[in-house]
Design an enzyme around this catalytic site. Sequence first.
Site, PDB file in Angstrom:
ATOM      1  N   GLY A  31       0.778  -1.236   0.000  1.00  8.23           N
ATOM      2  CA  GLY A  31       0.000   0.000   0.000  1.00  8.23           C
ATOM      3  C   GLY A  31       0.802   1.275   0.000  1.00  8.23           C
ATOM      4  O   GLY A  31       1.725   1.496  -0.798  1.00  8.23           O
ATOM      5  N   THR A  33       2.954   2.397   2.120  1.00  9.63           N
ATOM      6  CA  THR A  33       4.374   2.244   2.446  1.00  9.63           C
ATOM      7  C   THR A  33       5.167   1.935   1.182  1.00  9.63           C
ATOM      8  O   THR A  33       6.234   2.520   0.926  1.00  9.63           O
ATOM      9  CB  THR A  33       4.572   1.118   3.475  1.00  9.63           C
ATOM     10  OG1 THR A  33       3.746   1.370   4.607  1.00  9.63           O
ATOM     11  CG2 THR A  33       6.022   1.026   3.913  1.00  9.63           C
ATOM     12  N   THR A  63      -1.616  -9.422   3.933  1.00 10.24           N
ATOM     13  CA  THR A  63      -0.482 -10.144   4.529  1.00 10.24           C
ATOM     14  C   THR A  63      -0.901 -11.404   5.277  1.00 10.24           C
ATOM     15  O   THR A  63      -0.045 -12.114   5.816  1.00 10.24           O
ATOM     16  CB  THR A  63       0.257  -9.214   5.514  1.00 10.24           C
ATOM     17  OG1 THR A  63      -0.677  -8.773   6.508  1.00 10.24           O
ATOM     18  CG2 THR A  63       0.835  -8.017   4.791  1.00 10.24           C
ATOM     19  N   ASP A 121      -7.089  -2.376  12.453  1.00  9.83           N
ATOM     20  CA  ASP A 121      -6.071  -3.139  11.729  1.00  9.83           C
ATOM     21  C   ASP A 121      -6.155  -4.617  12.112  1.00  9.83           C
ATOM     22  O   ASP A 121      -6.318  -4.960  13.282  1.00  9.83           O
ATOM     23  CB  ASP A 121      -4.693  -2.591  12.087  1.00  9.83           C
ATOM     24  CG  ASP A 121      -3.638  -2.898  11.045  1.00  9.83           C
ATOM     25  OD1 ASP A 121      -3.791  -3.895  10.327  1.00  9.83           O
ATOM     26  OD2 ASP A 121      -2.654  -2.133  10.953  1.00  9.83           O
ATOM     27  N   LYS A 133       6.513 -13.023  18.951  1.00 13.98           N
ATOM     28  CA  LYS A 133       6.558 -14.382  19.491  1.00 13.98           C
ATOM     29  C   LYS A 133       7.834 -15.095  19.069  1.00 13.98           C
ATOM     30  O   LYS A 133       8.449 -15.825  19.860  1.00 13.98           O
ATOM     31  CB  LYS A 133       5.334 -15.167  19.019  1.00 13.98           C
ATOM     32  CG  LYS A 133       5.320 -16.616  19.494  1.00 13.98           C
ATOM     33  CD  LYS A 133       4.044 -17.337  19.095  1.00 13.98           C
ATOM     34  CE  LYS A 133       4.060 -18.780  19.590  1.00 13.98           C
ATOM     35  NZ  LYS A 133       2.788 -19.478  19.328  1.00 13.98           N
ATOM     36  N   ARG A 210      12.316  11.167  38.028  1.00 18.93           N
ATOM     37  CA  ARG A 210      13.474  10.962  38.905  1.00 18.93           C
ATOM     38  C   ARG A 210      13.100  10.037  40.062  1.00 18.93           C
ATOM     39  O   ARG A 210      13.889   9.214  40.501  1.00 18.93           O
ATOM     40  CB  ARG A 210      13.962  12.303  39.459  1.00 18.93           C
ATOM     41  CG  ARG A 210      14.729  13.139  38.442  1.00 18.93           C
ATOM     42  CD  ARG A 210      15.085  14.481  39.043  1.00 18.93           C
ATOM     43  NE  ARG A 210      13.891  15.279  39.312  1.00 18.93           N
ATOM     44  CZ  ARG A 210      13.849  16.274  40.196  1.00 18.93           C
ATOM     45  NH1 ARG A 210      14.915  16.564  40.921  1.00 18.93           N
ATOM     46  NH2 ARG A 210      12.738  16.959  40.372  1.00 18.93           N
ATOM     47  N   HIS A 273       0.573  21.273  47.699  1.00 20.86           N
ATOM     48  CA  HIS A 273       0.291  19.911  48.160  1.00 20.86           C
ATOM     49  C   HIS A 273      -1.142  19.496  47.819  1.00 20.86           C
ATOM     50  O   HIS A 273      -1.894  19.013  48.662  1.00 20.86           O
ATOM     51  CB  HIS A 273       0.563  19.770  49.649  1.00 20.86           C
ATOM     52  CG  HIS A 273       2.002  19.936  49.999  1.00 20.86           C
ATOM     53  ND1 HIS A 273       2.963  19.024  49.634  1.00 20.86           N
ATOM     54  CD2 HIS A 273       2.658  20.931  50.649  1.00 20.86           C
ATOM     55  CE1 HIS A 273       4.149  19.439  50.052  1.00 20.86           C
ATOM     56  NE2 HIS A 273       3.999  20.593  50.663  1.00 20.86           N
ATOM     57  N   PHE A 463     -23.095  17.570  53.952  1.00 19.13           N
ATOM     58  CA  PHE A 463     -23.933  18.180  54.981  1.00 19.13           C
ATOM     59  C   PHE A 463     -23.200  18.285  56.323  1.00 19.13           C
ATOM     60  O   PHE A 463     -22.262  17.555  56.591  1.00 19.13           O
ATOM     61  CB  PHE A 463     -25.252  17.418  55.146  1.00 19.13           C
ATOM     62  CG  PHE A 463     -25.131  15.986  55.610  1.00 19.13           C
ATOM     63  CD1 PHE A 463     -24.673  15.658  56.890  1.00 19.13           C
ATOM     64  CD2 PHE A 463     -25.512  14.942  54.771  1.00 19.13           C
ATOM     65  CE1 PHE A 463     -24.583  14.343  57.327  1.00 19.13           C
ATOM     66  CE2 PHE A 463     -25.440  13.621  55.198  1.00 19.13           C
ATOM     67  CZ  PHE A 463     -24.971  13.324  56.480  1.00 19.13           C
ATOM     68  N   ASP A 468     -22.220  22.223  65.273  1.00 16.83           N
ATOM     69  CA  ASP A 468     -20.975  22.811  65.765  1.00 16.83           C
ATOM     70  C   ASP A 468     -20.138  23.452  64.661  1.00 16.83           C
ATOM     71  O   ASP A 468     -19.552  24.521  64.849  1.00 16.83           O
ATOM     72  CB  ASP A 468     -20.147  21.791  66.552  1.00 16.83           C
ATOM     73  CG  ASP A 468     -19.905  20.483  65.798  1.00 16.83           C
ATOM     74  OD1 ASP A 468     -20.333  20.358  64.631  1.00 16.83           O
ATOM     75  OD2 ASP A 468     -19.300  19.559  66.400  1.00 16.83           O
TER      76      ASP A 468
END
Length: 514
Positions: A31, A33, A63, A121, A133, A210, A273, A463, A468
């Site tokens: 194709g 390529t 292929t 593909d 493999k 790092r 932070h 809630f 307090d």
Amino acid sequence: MLALLSVSDKRGLVPFAQGLVRLGFELLSTGGTLAALQAAGVPARKVSEHTQSPEILGGRVKTLHPRIHGGLLGRPELESDRAEMAAHGITPISLVAVNLYPFRQTVASGASEAEVIEQIDIGGPAMVRASAKNFRHVTVVVDPEDYGAVLAELEASRATSEETRRRLMRKAFAHTAAYDASISGWLSEQAAEPFPQELTLGFQKVQSLRYGENPHQRGAFYREHAAPAEPTVAFSRVLQGKELSYNNILDLDAALGLVLEFPEQPCAVIIKHNTPCGVALDDALVKAYRTARAIDEVSAFGGIVAFNREVDPATAEALAETFLEAVIAPSYSAEAQKVLSAKKNLRLLEAGPALASPTARPRAQLEARSVSGGLVVHDKDSVEPPLDWKVVSKRAPTAEEEKALRFAWRVCKHVKSNAIVFAEGQKLLAAGGGQTSRVESAKIATARGGEALRGSAVASDAFFPFRDGLDEAARAGATCVIQPGGSVRDAELIAAADEHGMAMVLTGVRHFRH
């Protein structure tokens, strides 16, 4: 020696192919390529000539043939394999350069379902997996970045080492796994199935870090294979500064998420932070930043800053006054970059114009966190449209109070639960969060805000289980409160608000952030 080249990503293809020809390889190709090689004058044969079978079904089958896969999977050390290959006219293929159809890019382009399906593909992954493999005999290259090293090794030794082939094998299987994960993810999206029975994630390594959160922990940074339309840290461009650390990346993401809450006006966010310590809106970016920094100048030192407008020279001058770890913005003017270039270690990230849009929103996506032996996954707590709040107190909020409440509610989403946020106008005054009781968060916030909290608005991410926490906010000077409601003591809380002369609105929406 046979080499098979069939690539979607054609970066470096021609020089690599030319190098292989110089080394005595015969090239097979297909194709686009093949067309690219022939246009560059690189000799290559059609795969169909090698297989003596035509491409069929509109190129879907090229292929998938014993002369290809036998050549990839044959084991020359086995007499039985050698005999069968000889009987069927199969020649070993010792090098394969394959990368797959642009499935992700096709999805991102908004193509139709039929067009996307055509970019799944079949032959490519089969060849990559077969080659990987049989790595003891086949060199498989899926990344154009590896062409140079492979060529250099072939030129030096006439063969690649087993160590190289093993490394390329691992990369090849990761490549096909990520590709299949993209297809699986898209199919789940199409079916509106956000939580499939089998969850497969595919990401691409950006860089090794790092270290992780602490120096004794290893770390790396990964991102998706295709950039989304929305601004992200992962696809931002680093303009200057030291290498990003694990903690920088987390804080930058937190800062970006919060600044995206306020697309309608210039906004400055300061994160330390993973917690907001300064947030402000104004008609000019420099004013927003100076206001945000003044909220808690001690915490702003060494912080992370996010903007939703281009950084201009005045804002750059203000940034240069304080030690900062990193800044993320849509863009930077040339003069602003010049000012900030004096801060050699300051990391500057450019997120792109989408961040400056008055309609900018964070991406609707899933968030995942690892737990021992698995993951928990949920929808991202995304930006909400204006809410139809319910006023439950005797007194309704004034227009100014409502403005402050809306601001505080959007900030509250980004503070660790149990979150308490005080605001005035369109700036953060103080926040408390990450405590085991809501009243402790309220005490932390009131201690930080002090007298500045007189006349403020207060937001609670969930809630109030007892009065307090509300009493603490009232003592600090808050005149209005926004909270989800839903407690068995709501009536008691509403009565407490009335007792203090506070306006109270309920949203019916909770914003825990663990």
